[in-house]
Design an enzyme around this catalytic site. Structure first.
Site, PDB file in Angstrom:
ATOM      1  N   HIS A  63       1.517  -1.936  -0.341  1.00  0.00           N
ATOM      2  CA  HIS A  63       1.732  -2.139   1.088  1.00  0.00           C
ATOM      3  C   HIS A  63       0.665  -3.083   1.637  1.00  0.00           C
ATOM      4  CE1 HIS A  63       4.765   0.777   0.900  1.00  0.00           C
ATOM      5  NE2 HIS A  63       4.262   1.742   1.644  1.00  0.00           N
ATOM      6  N   CYS A 111       1.709   6.737   3.796  1.00  0.00           N
ATOM      7  CA  CYS A 111       1.048   5.752   2.936  1.00  0.00           C
ATOM      8  C   CYS A 111       0.441   4.595   3.729  1.00  0.00           C
ATOM      9  CB  CYS A 111       2.024   5.230   1.885  1.00  0.00           C
ATOM     10  SG  CYS A 111       3.640   4.761   2.530  1.00  0.00           S
TER      11      CYS A 111
END
Length: 346
Positions: A242, A130
């Site tokens: 993130h 990710c």
């Protein structure tokens, strides 16, 4: 007539997000199946305005589908991806199991869409880590324009990257602190509430974590093996999204203004960057969104041709589910996914 799809790992965070994105993007699927472990048989999963009941992974006949989106962890992927491929479906896998296999393409469509053609060797396509996915989307236009020599990145990764139990741990610890009933860490190595943890995945012999290693080798495979990358990956008490502080050393000159203009015109990116107005993106603002956001673009004067920026994305989307669906769309656009192909192979 649409494609026939199965989602393996349907009850997890990414699995549920896969159904949301398939519906939101109007992916042409005539048949969609939710697949999970035996203990989840009959559990209901939302897919648009429909409700699907989970099938047992070990009993499902994968010759019934053309495409399998898999997000069930490395152990399941290692055992089942080859079996599913042998049954005739193409597997897009979200685990780390196949990413560095030389016969399996590692794909971020905005960056290396042509790599999907390598699916034929094993009928498996890997989704990147990710944190890697959002990074390479931001690096690609810059690398194409002037070339990137070196990347230094510090990540601030949300707990959802570690699954539902990790999200529950953050919630329970946060609540527990206020009622003097704080549960001990079980998912993470240390307390995550009101804290940051400079470890994601296991430590390797050289002192880096496996997550940090993944970012380096995956960026090289996706973008360019000549790029040097060093990462420090940190878990933070954020539920979704993130963030990355990125410093890059270029092969030639590029001003912050030129970089800002370039990224504004690049696929998959949104630039929100006006320091005078305090305009920049936080993970809370990026949650639920499609784009990879770039903010705080500025010169890094510690190297000859240096830039720095802040990069944020919804890790359950671009970092996992969205990227997988975009790979599937690429297969459709290239005529690789056809409803009749699985029947012909059976």
């Amino acid at each position: 007539m649409g494609t026939r799809i199965a989602v393996v790992g349907a009850t997890g965070n990414v699995g549920r997000e896969l159904f949301n994105i398939l519906d939101e993007r109007l992916f042409p699927a005539d048949e969609v199946y939710a697949i999970a472990s035996r203990r989840s048989i009959g559990q209901e999963i939302s897919y648009g305005d429909r409700t699907l009941k989970c099938h047992d992974l070990e009993q499902f006949d994968f010759s019934r589908v053309d495409l399998v989106l898999m997000s069930a962890g490395g152990k399941v992927s290692k055992e089942w991806a080859p079996k599913i491929a042998k049954a005739g479906a193409i597997v897009i896998d979200n685990s780390s199991t196949w990413r560095m296999d030389p016969d399996v393409p590692l794909v971020v469509p905005e960056v290396n869409a042509d790599a999907v053609m390598g699916y034929a060797k094993k009928r498996i396509i890997a989704n990147p880590n990710c944190s890697t996915a959002q990074l390479v989307v931001a690096l690609k236009p810059i690398h194409d324009a002037v070339g990137i020599k070196r990347v230094v990145v510090a990540t601030y990764q949300s707990v959802s990257g570690a699954g539902k139990e990790a999200m529950d741990e953050l919630w329970n610890q946060t609540r527990g602190i206020f009622v003097n009933d704080e549960p001990a860490p079980s998912v993470f190595q240390k307390e995550i509430a009101f804290n940051v943890i400079p470890q994601i995945d296991v430590f390797m012999d050289d002192g880096y974590t496996k997550e940090e290693w993944k970012m380096s080798v995956e960026t090289k495979k996706i973008l360019d093996p000549a790029i040097e990358l060093v990462a420090t990956c940190v878990r933070v008490p954020v539920f979704v999204g993130h963030s990355e502080a990125v410093h890059i050393e270029l092969n030639g000159p590029m001003s912050a203004a030129q970089c800002r203009a370039l990224l504004r015109e690049s696929p998959g990116l949104m630039v929100v960057d006006d320091p005078k107005e305090d305009l920049y993106i936080t993970p809370k603002e990026a949650a639920g969104e499609w784009a990879t956001y770039v903010s705080r673009i500025r010169a890094d004067t510690t190297v000859e041709h240096g830039l720095a920026f802040w990069c944020v994305s919804d890790n359950l989307r671009k970092g996992a589910a969205l990227n997988a669906v975009q790979i599937a769309e690429e297969l459709l656009n290239r005529g690789i996914l056809k409803p009749e192909t699985a029947k012909a192979r059976a």
